[in-house]
Design a protein around this motif. Structure first.
Motif, PDB file in Angstrom:
ATOM      1  N   UNK A 138       0.881  -1.140  -0.070  1.00 32.41           N
ATOM      2  CA  UNK A 138       0.138   0.091   0.004  1.00 32.41           C
ATOM      3  C   UNK A 138       0.662   1.224  -0.022  1.00 32.41           C
ATOM      4  N   UNK A 139       1.875   1.388   1.033  1.00 34.09           N
ATOM      5  CA  UNK A 139       2.880   2.651   0.884  1.00 34.09           C
ATOM      6  C   UNK A 139       3.412   2.508  -0.565  1.00 34.09           C
ATOM      7  N   UNK A 184       3.101   6.052  -3.759  1.00 32.58           N
ATOM      8  CA  UNK A 184       4.269   6.831  -4.347  1.00 32.58           C
ATOM      9  C   UNK A 184       3.697   7.207  -5.619  1.00 32.58           C
ATOM     10  N   UNK A 185       4.117   8.526  -6.119  1.00 31.38           N
ATOM     11  CA  UNK A 185       3.887   8.713  -7.338  1.00 31.38           C
ATOM     12  C   UNK A 185       4.993   9.053  -8.269  1.00 31.38           C
ATOM     13  N   UNK A 186       5.628  10.115  -7.686  1.00 33.59           N
ATOM     14  CA  UNK A 186       7.063  10.781  -8.239  1.00 33.59           C
ATOM     15  C   UNK A 186       8.337  10.710  -7.547  1.00 33.59           C
ATOM     16  N   UNK A 194       8.259   8.606 -13.401  1.00 30.99           N
ATOM     17  CA  UNK A 194       6.810   8.378 -12.784  1.00 30.99           C
ATOM     18  C   UNK A 194       6.067   7.463 -13.449  1.00 30.99           C
ATOM     19  N   UNK A 195       6.304   7.208 -14.805  1.00 27.30           N
ATOM     20  CA  UNK A 195       5.810   6.105 -15.683  1.00 27.30           C
ATOM     21  C   UNK A 195       6.193   4.788 -15.231  1.00 27.30           C
ATOM     22  N   UNK A 196       7.472   4.849 -15.165  1.00 30.14           N
ATOM     23  CA  UNK A 196       8.298   3.456 -14.821  1.00 30.14           C
ATOM     24  C   UNK A 196       7.841   2.944 -13.408  1.00 30.14           C
ATOM     25  N   UNK A 235       4.808  -0.763  -9.721  1.00 32.25           N
ATOM     26  CA  UNK A 235       3.635  -1.079  -9.131  1.00 32.25           C
ATOM     27  C   UNK A 235       2.713  -1.973  -9.552  1.00 32.25           C
ATOM     28  N   UNK A 236       2.639  -1.995 -10.831  1.00 34.88           N
ATOM     29  CA  UNK A 236       1.742  -2.943 -11.418  1.00 34.88           C
ATOM     30  C   UNK A 236       2.321  -4.554 -11.108  1.00 34.88           C
TER      31      UNK A 236
END
Lengths: 242, 242
Positions: free
Chosen positions: A140-141, A145-147, A198-200, A205-206
């Motif tokens: 979850x943590x 994260x996004x960036x 961010x894309x990577x 994450x996926x």
DNA sequence: CAGATTTGGCCCGTAATTGGTTCAAGTTCA
DNA sequence: TGAACTTGAACCAATTACGGGCCAAATCTG
């Protein structure tokens, strides 16, 4: 000062076109550097300080520093100071940093490629429901994260560490810990951040999400497959750096 | 700033292109962290507090904290504080003996089962002719043993270590070293000796000889096969102990 | 919940420190 | 005397340290 005094064996840095006082200052400073009184990387006292400490004029100190700089023993920067660049023999890095310095990104990936699939296999079998719950929290943590690549790497590390401990094999976990440390203390984390767009991060994450789902449903082969896929992804990234 | 700053040899966290005062603050804080004055996880004083305590400007403190954060020694969170992430050596004494105590013979065999085949594979590819010659010497010593199980274990260890270093992957070698240490410091070596009859020594010598021949002739798959066979042999022995 | 407080993040202008340079005068010694 | 070395001083430019102010995030408080 007499012309032929100070003919000690430690006169390694010699320059025939300098005065006697200058040579004394050179020897004095170089002796301090060799003896680690001024270790590599440190800033030695300012020219004005040295001149008063050694009881000579600042210009004399400067002449001495000129020689030391021409011998690549120190490096000077206006407004900043004079810094020791001489590597003493006594300068021996401790085992961990030495390991980190000698381990290339490729070495690191190779070891991960050996350990991680089997690690995941054991973890799927041996993790307790509580372990899996805690792994869920970490995920979850990680997904929050996004960036911020720094935050992401921290969460990633916790994720892997949880899996390693989940194997119930402390020796295996320690081996993996060694790999983490060897990677952390190097330039690699800095390199990584540059490529952690961010894309990577989203892609990773996926992948981690899929891995977690396989683990929590005790699907050994699928979990192993996902960790291998992720390793391949990282290999690609490493190759792209070239 | 003080006229001349003390610059002792205890400068562990070094950073070039950093000011003198900043370096003093870095050393001071890192010393406190190492000495457990600020243990892992604790929040260290606020930047404003530190700046007044140390008698330097807050910006200087911030520069020092920047370095510590980049070294993964602390972690900062806006509005919250700066937290120690550095794991002190004193915090985990006897980490190695503790590891040895928690590692069962089965754990040990599992890790060896993961590492050794890949290790042999890499070694066959990467060992230099000189490496192979030295491995030959070790094998000669190993084959000279007839009854002394202690001598045999020593030679065996040297044999494996040579292969591990022959991979050219220091991280992998360190992982294996960890496994060796974890095994050495336990009761296992004592147990082993009981089962290391002269007859069994002879069997092992034959196996190691075959392994060496495969390595020296650069036959990857055969070498991997032999090490797996040997691992199975050891598994059998472990199970017989009950 | 809302406001107050604390904390790190950031910026700017000023002052202090440091090496870089030059010059003139004193000292030593051949 | 003359050439070399050393000294002391002044000034410049680069870098660093300082002090303060303002902001946003997190935490505390009522």
């Amino acid at each position: 000062m007499a012309p032929h005094t100070q003919r000690t064996a430690s006169q390694i840095v010699t320059n025939h076109s300098v005065g006697a006082t200058v040579q004394v200052v050179i020897d004095s400073l170089f002796a301090r550097i060799k003896s680690e009184e001024y270790p590599e990387g440190t800033r030695l006292p300012s020219e004005r300080t040295l001149s008063s400490e050694l009881g000579v004029a600042r210009n004399t100190v400067r002449d001495a520093l000129d020689v030391l700089e021409s011998r690549n023993i120190i490096r000077r920067r206006a407004g900043s100071g004079s810094f020791v660049t001489y590597k003493s023999e006594a300068a021996r890095p401790d085992s961990r940093t030495a390991l980190a310095e000698n381990t290339s990104p490729l070495d690191h990936l190779v070891v991960r490629g050996i350990l991680e699939p089997e690690m995941v296999r054991l973890a799927v079998i041996n993790m307790t429901p509580r372990d899996i719950m805690e792994l869920d929290d970490i995920l979850t943590q990680l997904e929050a994260v996004t960036t911020d690549s720094s935050d992401f790497i921290k969460a990633e590390e916790a994720f892997y560490r949880k899996i390693a401990n989940g194997t119930g094999n402390p020796l295996l976990a320690s081996c993996y810990e060694l790999a983490i440390e060897a990677c952390l203390q190097t330039f690699r984390s800095n390199l990584m951040r540059r490529h952690l767009t961010p894309k990577r991060i989203e892609v990773y994450q996926t992948q981690y999400n899929a891995l977690f789902n396989a683990i929590s449903s005790r699907d050994v082969e699928t979990a192993v497959e996902y960790i291998k896929l992720h390793l391949i992804e990282e290999q690609k990234m490493l190759l792209q750096e070239g």
